[in-house]
Design a protein around this motif. Structure first.
Motif, PDB file in Angstrom:
ATOM      1  N   ASP A  29      19.185 -12.705   2.248  1.00 23.25           N
ATOM      2  CA  ASP A  29      19.723 -11.923   3.369  1.00 23.25           C
ATOM      3  C   ASP A  29      21.103 -12.477   3.745  1.00 23.25           C
ATOM      4  N   GLU A  63      20.606  -7.610   1.494  1.00 25.37           N
ATOM      5  CA  GLU A  63      20.879  -6.724   2.626  1.00 25.37           C
ATOM      6  C   GLU A  63      20.821  -7.497   3.950  1.00 25.37           C
ATOM      7  N   SER A  66      17.702  -8.021   6.563  1.00 27.93           N
ATOM      8  CA  SER A  66      16.457  -7.659   5.874  1.00 27.93           C
ATOM      9  C   SER A  66      15.440  -8.803   5.843  1.00 27.93           C
TER      10      SER A  66
END
Length: 114
Positions: A29, A63, A66
């Motif tokens: 992340d 992402e 996330s």
């Protein structure tokens, strides 16, 4: 003299995915990467608290927000989703600089949140 010292650490992150069919690496992340001062392509050591495995790979940006900690390729065989891992990077620096250097250490909360 140059020595290798701890630069960054994500301490006790939870593996969210293991993708054997992807070419190597660990997807992290982007929020966690920023917090721990890590960048895409950086070499990291992964320590699996559940089974004792230790291995190295490189980072792929995941992402943002996330909570993603995904081991890819061969590294996927070294973890199971839900395992707790420590992700460590090191830096080479002058001995005197290393004496005062402060590493970035992040302790993710449940869901790999900051």
């Amino acid at each position: 003299m140059q020595i290798q010292v701890l630069k960054s650490k994500l301490h006790c992150a939870t593996v969210t995915e293991a993708n054997l069919n992807y070419m190597g690496s660990i997807t992290i992340d982007e929020d966690l990467m920023d917090a721990a001062n890590l960048i895409a392509g950086e070499k990291v050591q992964i320590v699996n608290n559940n089974n004792g495995e230790r291995f190295e790979t490189y980072i792929i940006k995941g992402e943002r927000g996330s909570g993603c900690i995904c081991l890819n390729g061969a590294a996927a065989r070294k973890v199971v989703v839900g395992d707790v891992v420590i992700i460590i990077s090191y830096a080479l620096m002058d001995f005197e600089e290393a004496k005062t250097f402060k590493p970035s250490v992040v302790f993710p909360k449940e869901g790999n949140r900051l």
